[in-house]
Design a protein around this motif. Structure first.
Motif, mmCIF file in Angstrom:
data_model
loop_
_atom_site.group_PDB
_atom_site.id
_atom_site.type_symbol
_atom_site.label_atom_id
_atom_site.label_comp_id
_atom_site.label_asym_id
_atom_site.label_seq_id
_atom_site.Cartn_x
_atom_site.Cartn_y
_atom_site.Cartn_z
ATOM 1 N N ILE A 28 -31.136 -54.613 9.186
ATOM 2 C CA ILE A 28 -30.253 -55.715 8.767
ATOM 3 C C ILE A 28 -28.797 -55.342 9.046
ATOM 4 C CG2 ILE A 28 -29.302 -56.875 6.722
ATOM 5 C CD1 ILE A 28 -32.133 -57.083 5.651
ATOM 6 N N LEU A 29 -28.433 -54.083 8.722
ATOM 7 C CA LEU A 29 -27.046 -53.653 8.948
ATOM 8 C C LEU A 29 -26.702 -53.714 10.434
ATOM 9 C CD1 LEU A 29 -26.468 -50.657 6.522
ATOM 10 C CD2 LEU A 29 -25.807 -53.052 6.279
ATOM 11 N N ILE A 30 -27.622 -53.218 11.269
ATOM 12 C CA ILE A 30 -27.328 -53.181 12.707
ATOM 13 C C ILE A 30 -27.249 -54.589 13.289
ATOM 14 C CG2 ILE A 30 -28.336 -52.545 14.936
ATOM 15 C CD1 ILE A 30 -29.211 -49.921 13.554
ATOM 16 N N LEU A 31 -28.180 -55.442 12.876
ATOM 17 C CA LEU A 31 -28.141 -56.827 13.363
ATOM 18 C C LEU A 31 -26.855 -57.510 12.909
ATOM 19 C CD1 LEU A 31 -31.852 -57.833 12.688
ATOM 20 C CD2 LEU A 31 -30.756 -57.630 14.927
ATOM 21 N N SER A 32 -26.444 -57.250 11.636
ATOM 22 C CA SER A 32 -25.220 -57.858 11.124
ATOM 23 C C SER A 32 -24.030 -57.404 11.949
ATOM 24 C CB SER A 32 -24.990 -57.466 9.664
ATOM 25 O OG SER A 32 -26.092 -57.827 8.891
ATOM 26 N N GLY A 33 -24.016 -56.117 12.252
ATOM 27 C CA GLY A 33 -22.917 -55.577 13.049
ATOM 28 C C GLY A 33 -22.782 -56.318 14.367
ATOM 29 N N GLY A 34 -23.915 -56.643 14.954
ATOM 30 C CA GLY A 34 -23.871 -57.337 16.237
ATOM 31 C C GLY A 34 -23.383 -58.779 16.115
ATOM 32 N N LEU A 35 -23.689 -59.421 14.972
ATOM 33 C CA LEU A 35 -23.352 -60.844 14.832
ATOM 34 C C LEU A 35 -21.950 -61.049 14.275
ATOM 35 C CD1 LEU A 35 -26.721 -62.210 13.400
ATOM 36 C CD2 LEU A 35 -25.887 -62.327 15.742
ATOM 37 N N LEU A 36 -21.454 -60.044 13.526
ATOM 38 C CA LEU A 36 -20.193 -60.237 12.808
ATOM 39 C C LEU A 36 -19.003 -60.690 13.663
ATOM 40 C CD1 LEU A 36 -20.050 -57.637 9.926
ATOM 41 C CD2 LEU A 36 -19.570 -60.063 9.778
ATOM 42 N N PRO A 37 -18.733 -60.016 14.781
ATOM 43 C CA PRO A 37 -17.527 -60.421 15.521
ATOM 44 C C PRO A 37 -17.534 -61.895 15.898
ATOM 45 C CG PRO A 37 -18.337 -58.352 16.356
ATOM 46 C CD PRO A 37 -19.373 -58.857 15.399
ATOM 47 N N ALA A 38 -18.645 -62.385 16.416
ATOM 48 C CA ALA A 38 -18.688 -63.799 16.797
ATOM 49 C C ALA A 38 -18.568 -64.682 15.562
ATOM 50 C CB ALA A 38 -19.986 -64.095 17.539
ATOM 51 N N ALA A 39 -19.199 -64.244 14.459
ATOM 52 C CA ALA A 39 -19.131 -65.027 13.219
ATOM 53 C C ALA A 39 -17.692 -65.101 12.718
ATOM 54 C CB ALA A 39 -20.029 -64.397 12.152
ATOM 55 N N ILE A 40 -16.997 -63.961 12.744
ATOM 56 C CA ILE A 40 -15.592 -63.932 12.292
ATOM 57 C C ILE A 40 -14.770 -64.861 13.170
ATOM 58 C CG2 ILE A 40 -13.531 -62.490 12.144
ATOM 59 C CD1 ILE A 40 -15.400 -60.142 11.460
ATOM 60 N N PHE A 41 -15.036 -64.781 14.457
ATOM 61 C CA PHE A 41 -14.288 -65.595 15.416
ATOM 62 C C PHE A 41 -14.456 -67.087 15.123
ATOM 63 C CE2 PHE A 41 -13.370 -67.291 19.635
ATOM 64 C CZ PHE A 41 -12.233 -66.560 19.940
ATOM 65 N N MET A 42 -15.713 -67.483 14.879
ATOM 66 C CA MET A 42 -15.970 -68.902 14.614
ATOM 67 C C MET A 42 -15.378 -69.320 13.280
ATOM 68 S SD MET A 42 -19.807 -69.760 15.884
ATOM 69 C CE MET A 42 -20.673 -68.220 15.809
ATOM 70 N N LEU A 43 -15.575 -68.469 12.251
ATOM 71 C CA LEU A 43 -15.100 -68.843 10.914
ATOM 72 C C LEU A 43 -13.576 -68.885 10.848
ATOM 73 C CD1 LEU A 43 -17.243 -67.227 8.120
ATOM 74 C CD2 LEU A 43 -16.671 -69.617 8.456
ATOM 75 N N LYS A 44 -12.932 -68.019 11.623
ATOM 76 C CA LYS A 44 -11.471 -68.000 11.594
ATOM 77 C C LYS A 44 -10.936 -69.360 12.031
ATOM 78 C CE LYS A 44 -7.441 -65.818 13.552
ATOM 79 N NZ LYS A 44 -7.103 -66.905 14.482
ATOM 80 N N ASP A 45 -11.626 -69.974 12.960
ATOM 81 C CA ASP A 45 -11.220 -71.313 13.399
ATOM 82 C C ASP A 45 -11.288 -72.314 12.246
ATOM 83 O OD1 ASP A 45 -10.349 -71.194 15.921
ATOM 84 O OD2 ASP A 45 -11.992 -72.352 16.816
ATOM 85 N N PHE A 46 -12.384 -72.234 11.473
ATOM 86 C CA PHE A 46 -12.520 -73.111 10.309
ATOM 87 C C PHE A 46 -11.391 -72.845 9.314
ATOM 88 C CE2 PHE A 46 -16.823 -73.790 11.765
ATOM 89 C CZ PHE A 46 -17.099 -75.072 11.327
ATOM 90 N N MET A 47 -11.105 -71.551 9.092
ATOM 91 C CA MET A 47 -10.076 -71.175 8.114
ATOM 92 C C MET A 47 -8.707 -71.654 8.590
ATOM 93 S SD MET A 47 -11.519 -68.978 5.757
ATOM 94 C CE MET A 47 -13.093 -68.189 5.569
ATOM 95 N N ASP A 48 -8.463 -71.490 9.879
ATOM 96 C CA ASP A 48 -7.159 -71.902 10.426
ATOM 97 C C ASP A 48 -6.943 -73.403 10.218
ATOM 98 O OD1 ASP A 48 -6.599 -69.387 11.233
ATOM 99 O OD2 ASP A 48 -7.112 -69.683 13.349
#
Lengths: 272, 356
Positions: free
Chosen positions: A138-158
């Motif tokens: 789970i940790l390794i899979l999360s690590g792989g998904l996090l950057p794209a997730a942060i990128f997408m969510l930052k747009d929502f936050m902005d």
């Protein structure tokens, strides 16, 4: 006029062919599990439940679906939680080189859970004793998904106005209270998107669990699917089609529910 | 309730923009104070610095004898209404009004009771379970006001509270806001770029330009005796006539006409000095017969103001405006005379008011 009609006919035919190309596999998936002796052809099923019976008796089939659920939901939780906090911070605090950092992370993330990083990841998991552990996976899979997730969510936050948070700040809310009371409810559609995307991603991931989990009892459905062969080494179409159907249903259901509940709308109504 | 005192308040943004330049300002307890100025003059920055949303680069903010310069916004005991009201779209009216109390850990029943009480006072009783998106602009504004009232803060800060309302509603809201502030007696600072709004609502006001306060005073003082040509040009719904002139003996030569020295500048002018003569159109009497001490010229434009007309005269190629009451409107092309009121006309030297 004739040219127009011919054009319409040609266009419709092209669309029909394309549609058939994508529909046939789905039709096969719907009919084959109900057929007693499926082939690669789409045929009218004879409505037998025998294949489902066999799958239920298979020692690893149903547990593997449960494993898939644990892995995907676990990863989605980790990703949504961490990505929300990180995206909020990155959206609101001005760091020098913030955008470069985000793009580099995004670039690297496509490598991390990809084939290129297989060996080092395996090594890392062994050294950290995270091999054959669903938690480690789970940790390794999360690590792989996090950057794209942060990128997408930052747009929502902005896209959410700062005045909501400033208002809460003047009333004395702490940063964590602001996130809980104001930011999370406002970006809920974004969080739902990230959650669905994470679940779908992990649900379909074959390579990582195949590499990092040893115990067949811990394997998710994507890996178990690969083992459904007859003794002769031929693909067992009866089991494969039935399992394939069971495997795809949860994702479709999840998508329908989330899309109905959160389908992209935005509250508010303030002129700006 | 508390007074607000700013001492040498300075705000420099990264990049070197001086938004506030060593401002000193005292707003006594219970006053309704307006910060007025054109956009970019620093008025909103000043308000946000009082709230603590911007950190001061220098100087101090004192609220009710307590220096809060380094204190977080939540610890300053002020409440703010934002220009867009910042009502939380996912909460209903009750929850929005009760939110400050939720932060203060007031029990749910108590804060809902308080929200109901404040809401009823502002006539929101029947809207309490609506979402902000289901309310009109005027209703949203009242919810925002109810929310700051529920905080029972020492001071209220309003950032352009009326600018999101349409013109008709704005006048109603203006009266409502002034009445409410009087009843509550809470020190209130509001920011506006509309001089009419500031004149109508404020007990006192500050006119700002480029990070500096150009004049502080009551609306009457600021309207009648603008301290400099910037304020003179900015205040008033019809702009003040600001005419170049020269002192000649005991009179002023303005646009080729001889005018007496205004009362306020009597004995303060030297012969041959270049000055700017200022008089509001409202203080220019209009005569259709040749008059003494007047600016005579041809009527070039007539503008209907409702109960009166704004007449523009061409006085030797200088445009001079005067107000003519109903029923006495001249025709375009006629000769006319603008007679400034001697006790209301002003003289500016180097942009500053000449007065004893």
């Amino acid at each position: 006029m004739t040219r127009f009609v011919l054009g319409r006919i040609g266009f419709s035919t092209l669309i029909a062919v394309l549609l058939a190309f994508f529909t046939l596999p789905l039709l096969w998936l719907a009919s084959a599990p109900l057929t007693s002796d499926p082939t690669y052809k789409v045929s009218v099923p004879d409505f037998t439940w025998e294949n489902f019976q066999t799958i239920l008796e298979h020692p690893y089939a149903l547990p593997s679906l449960y494993n898939s659920l644990v892995l995907s939901v676990g990863t989605a939780l980790v990703v949504v939680l961490l990505a929300a906090l990180a995206a909020y911070a990155l959206s609101r605090v001005h760091l020098p080189g913030r955008d470069v950092l985000l793009y580099v992370l995004l670039l690297l993330s496509s490598i991390i859970t990809g084939t290129a990083a297989m060996v080092p990841l395996f090594q890392l998991a062994v050294d950290l004793q995270l091999i054959d552990s669903q938690f480690g996976l789970i940790l390794i899979l999360s690590g792989g998904l996090l950057p794209a997730a942060i990128f997408m969510l930052k747009d929502f936050m902005d896209a959410t106005p700062k005045s909501y948070e400033e208002s809460a700040r003047v009333f004395g809310a702490t940063p964590l209270q602001i996130v809980r009371h104001v930011v999370v409810p406002l970006v809920r559609p974004g969080l739902a998107t990230i959650a669905v995307w994470s679940v779908a991603n992990v649900w379909g991931n074959f390579l990582m669990p195949f590499l990092l989990l040893r115990d067949v009892e811990k394997q998710p459905a994507a890996v178990i699917m690969y083992t459904l062969y007859t003794e002769g080494g031929q693909a067992n179409l009866r089991l494969l089609s039935t399992f394939g159907l069971l495997y795809s249903v949860p994702v479709v259901v999840m998508y329908l529910i989330v899309s109905k509940k959160y389908g992209f709308r935005f509250h508010g109504g303030i002129k700006r | 309730m508390a007074a607000i005192e700013l001492r040498g308040l300075t705000k420099v943004y990264p990049g070197g923009v001086r938004a506030l330049d060593a401002l000193d300002l005292v707003i006594p307890d219970g006053e309704f104070f307006a910060l007025l100025g054109p956009s970019g003059c620093g008025k909103t920055t000043l308000l946000r610095t009082i709230a603590g949303l911007e950190t001061a680069t220098g100087g101090s903010v004192v609220i009710g004898e307590r220096d809060v310069t380094g204190v977080q916004p939540g610890g300053r005991d002020v409440a703010m209404v934002f220009q867009d009201y910042a009502l939380f779209p996912h909460m209903d009216v009750t929850d929005n009004i009760a939110y400050p109390l939720r932060i203060k850990k007031v029990a749910k029943a108590a804060r809902q009771a308080k929200a109901a009480e404040v809401g009823a006072r502002l006539g929101l009783d029947h809207l309490m379970d609506r979402r902000p998106g289901q309310l009109s602009g005027g209703q949203q504004q009242r919810v925002a006001l109810a929310r700051v009232m529920a905080t029972q803060a020492q001071a209220f800060l309003f950032d352009e509270p009326l600018s999101n309302l349409d013109a008709r509603l704005r006048l109603e809201a203006r009266t409502f806001l002034k009445k409410l502030q009087r009843e509550l007696g809470v020190t209130t600072v509001f920011v506006t770029h509309d001089q009419a709004e500031a004149l109508a609502m404020a007990d006192r006001m500050a006119v700002m330009e480029a990070g500096h306060i150009r004049q502080i005073g009551t609306p009457a003082e600021v309207f009648q005796r603008p301290a400099n040509t910037f304020v003179a040009a900015f205040i008033g719904s019809t702009p003040m006539n600001l005419l170049d002139g020269v002192v000649r003996g005991g009179t002023l030569e303005v646009a080729g006409c001889a005018l007496p020295v205004p009362t306020s500048a009597q004995g303060l002018l030297a012969d041959g000095e270049k000055i700017v003569y200022g008089v509001r159109p409202e203080y220019n009497a209009y005569a259709s017969e040749p008059a003494e001490d007047a600016l005579g010229g041809k009527v070039v434009i007539m503008e209907n103001l409702g109960a009166s007309h704004l007449v523009t005269l061409d006085v030797n190629d200088v445009l001079v405006q005067a107000i003519v009451p109903e029923g006495r409107e001249p025709a375009i092309g006629e000769q006319g005379w603008a007679v400034p009121r001697r006790d209301r006309a002003l003289v500016y030297r180097d942009g500053e008011l000449v007065a004893g």
